[in-house]
Enzyme design. Structure first.
Site, PDB file in Angstrom:
ATOM      1  CG  ASP A   1      14.672  18.759 -64.333  1.00 43.86           C
ATOM      2  OD1 ASP A   1      15.115  18.185 -63.324  1.00 43.86           O
ATOM      3  OD2 ASP A   1      14.268  18.155 -65.345  1.00 43.86           O
TER       4      ASP A   1
ATOM      5  CD  GLU B   1      17.374   9.351 -61.918  1.00 42.28           C
ATOM      6  OE1 GLU B   1      17.610   9.049 -60.723  1.00 42.28           O
ATOM      7  OE2 GLU B   1      16.667  10.304 -62.234  1.00 42.28           O
TER       8      GLU B   1
ATOM      9  CE1 TYR C   1      13.244  11.344 -57.166  1.00 40.40           C
ATOM     10  CE2 TYR C   1      14.127  10.206 -59.071  1.00 40.40           C
ATOM     11  CZ  TYR C   1      14.125  11.291 -58.212  1.00 40.40           C
ATOM     12  OH  TYR C   1      15.021  12.309 -58.413  1.00 40.40           O
TER      13      TYR C   1
END
Lengths: 266, 402
Positions: free
Chosen positions: A61, A50, A174
């Site tokens: 993040d 990825e 995911y």
């Protein structure tokens, strides 16, 4: 070419093994190094790579990947250059490659043009952390069978919604293991195994990958017991933050990935 | 439905104003946004909730705020009549309290124990901290390090009110980065935390909800204008950062036959690139949960904004403004730091009112358009008072040797 993703999961399933998905930020420390670092990941036993597309405002993040994005952007990395780098990587390996990008760089690139360019370069899938089901219809329609638009699910996702996400998803699901942002955790949620088992039932044929917070081989082993794939990102990005793509950095990165591989294969 | 009525009825069920708005957030937040949307749909039409909010706004916040006829300012600018909607007289000194009272009341009813907020100039942080103190909620406010320096007084006020101010060191160290950190906090603590967004930005339902809480400004203005002169104004002018004070005063007039002007911050000048004017010089894109005009590079990276006013130092704008811009219903112009400073001094001198640097942009817009406004009746939304900016102004005077 989402067939590569499908083939990887099918073969691993036949062998009774779990997939190791490794994340690094493209362009950290620079794009030439990214090609070499992907070689290291592949040689050490990663099943899927990825590549993170750096963004100025990565709101899903934690500090590790924020810092990697900043380093990468300082080198002049753009989505266009990353697509060109993927083309370069494709000369060396057939490993499935997935891009993780926030929506704005994609939107600015132009969805249709991006899908055409990405497919031609050899990208297999796309993860867009700020594009939930309701907003992704256009992208999914354009990507169709050419590029897997990989959906995310979270601990806060209700079961009924999860079923809709799975139905629209391609490549793999995911599952975000923690209610939070990316970054290594010393402990994962106590209820994670039960959550993964519940999600796995709803995911059906769509392979289940678990990511966010997973850093150590031991954590990978435990999570791998309840998912088809384990995603490790920040723990690898931290190594690159310390050593860049130097020989020492490549060695440590390879060692870490081999340890994760070993733990997953038991 | 006429075209104008159609404009008023937005957003649609998915939170879109035409092509703008939506919900571009991590999946983790989607359930919370659904919960908030459902709750707001109930409270929006709930007579008891609305009555309680109205009571707090009247007895605690000092509403309605005055509509003041500024005769010396009008004479100086050669404009027929100017009225100032005195949001600077609301409790905590700005319009921001209208929104935070509404959101805190909702959070309390939804059983949330903790409020978080982002702040630029500190006015929204102070307003959130105030509502949190009033209702006994925990409060943490994200603020860019650069803004902490230039808005020290508001940091002190938040501390006094029992809130914790968390410095944000990433990116441009201003409002954009404070918003990123607040969203990251919300993603992590979504179970017990309500994110009190300070403007008509963010994912649906925020642009709708914050607008509705700010509509009180326009509703009062309408009633006051009718009472004073028996007619509506010709022009309504407000500054636009995120755009909450502007949409608050514009929205109740959108279907009327009058002109509206939103004033963005041109900073050092649009041509210099150092500005905060996405509607004047940006392109559509996605930031902080919605699709709207943005300052961005060719590659879709968000550019740093610039304005002397911390509250305007933001590269995005609320999606409803993007829609109103494209529709041509509202005209958007931009004025520089220098124009805003001159306008600030002009109001001090002519009317004895020290406006916030943000609000000074609206005044500067009127000054710039004075020739066009000569025979018009103009309402300016004076969104906040300038006490917080005195240190910035003193530093400028020192630099210029005054």
């Amino acid at each position: 070419m989402m067939q590569r993703l499908h083939k990887t999961f099918t073969e691993l399933k036949k062998e009774g093994r779990k997939a190791l998905i490794t994340f690094i930020t493209a362009g950290d420390p620079d794009l030439a190094a990214t090609c070499d670092l992907v070689d290291v990941l592949v040689a050490a036993g990663a099943d899927i790579v990825e590549l993170g597309v750096p963004f100025s405002d990565p709101l899903a993040d934690g500090p590790t990947i924020q810092a990697a994005s900043t380093r990468s952007l300082a080198q002049g990395t753009t989505l266009k250059k990353i697509v060109a780098t993927v083309k370069e990587i494709r000369r060396r390996t057939e490993i499935p490659l997935v891009l993780m990008t926030y929506y704005n760089p994609l939107y600015r690139y132009g969805l249709e043009k991006f899908i055409a360019d990405a497919c031609a370069a050899g990208v297999d899938g796309l993860i867009v952390p700020d594009l939930p089901l309701e907003e992704s219809a256009e992208l999914r329609c354009l990507a169709a069978a050419k590029l897997a638009v990989i959906p995310l699910a979270a601990p806060t996702t209700p079961d009924s919604r999860l079923a809709e996400i799975v139905a629209a998803g391609r490549g793999f699901l995911y599952y975000v293991t923690v209610t939070g942002i990316t970054g290594t955790r010393t402990t994962l949620p106590a209820e994670l195994a039960a959550s993964l088992d519940r999600v796995k039932k709803i995911a059906g044929e769509l392979p289940l990958a678990a990511g966010f917070g997973i850093a150590t081989p031991e954590q990978a082993r435990v999570v791998g017991g309840h998912a088809d794939a384990v995603i490790v990102g920040s723990a690898l990005v931290e190594i690159i933050a310390r050593h860049g793509a130097t020989a020492a950095g490549r060695n440590e990165l390879g060692e870490r990935v081999r340890a994760l591989r070993h733990a997953l294969d038991g | 439905m006429s075209q104008k009525e159609g404009i008023v009825a937005l957003p649609d069920a998915r939170g879109y104003f035409g092509a703008y708005g939506g919900r571009f957030v991590p999946e983790t937040l989607m359930a919370a946004l659904d919960e908030l949307t459902k709750a707001y749909a109930v409270y929006r039409d709930d007579a008891a909730f609305q009555a309680e909010l109205k009571e707090w706004l009247a007895t605690y916040c000092g509403r309605p705020t005055a509509l003041y006829r500024a005769q010396r300012l009008a004479a100086e600018l050669g404009i027929r009549e100017i009225y100032l909607k005195r949001e600077d007289l609301a409790h905590t000194g700005a319009h921001k309290i209208n929104n935070t009272m509404g959101q805190a009341l909702m959070a309390r009813r939804m059983g949330k124990k903790r409020l978080i907020a982002e702040t630029g100039a500190g006015q929204h942080g102070v307003a959130t901290a105030t509502a949190a103190a009033l209702f006994g909620l925990e409060c943490e406010v994200y603020m860019g390090e650069k803004d902490i320096e230039r808005q020290a007084m508001n940091v002190c006020r938040m501390n006094l009110l029992g809130a914790r101010v968390i410095p944000v060191l990433s990116g441009s160290r201003t409002l954009k980065d404070a918003t990123n950190e607040a969203i990251r906090d919300w993603v992590t603590n979504v179970g017990h935390t309500h994110y009190s967004i300070g403007s008509v930005v963010g994912p649906h339902p925020y642009p709708l909800m914050v607008r509705d809480f700010q509509r009180v400004i326009g509703l009062e203005t309408r009633a006051q204008m009718l009472e004073i002169g028996g007619r509506l104004p010709d022009y309504i002018i407000a500054w636009v950062g995120g755009g909450s004070n502007a949409i608050g005063i514009f929205h109740p007039f959108l279907a009327d036959d009058l002109k509206m002007v939103g004033v963005e911050a041109a900073g050092s000048g649009i041509a210099s690139g150092a500005h905060s004017a996405p509607l004047s010089a940006g392109e559509p894109g996605v930031l902080h949960g919605s699709l709207s005009y943005l300052l961005q590079t060719e590659d879709g990276q968000i550019k740093e904004a610039h304005s002397i006013s911390a509250g305007l130092d933001y590269p995005g704008v609320g999606p409803e403004h993007s829609y109103l811009r494209d529709q041509g219903r509202v005209e958007y112009i931009a004025v520089t730091d220098d124009q805003a400073l001159s306008a600030l001094r002009l109001l001090c001198r002519t009317e004895g009112i020290i406006p916030a640097l943000e609000s000074a942009h609206a005044l500067a817009g009127v000054a710039a358009m004075a020739a066009r406004l000569k025979d018009q009746i103009v309402v300016i939304n004076l969104s906040g008072r300038g006490d917080k900016d005195v240190a910035t102004l003193a530093a400028l005077d020192l630099k210029e040797g005054k």
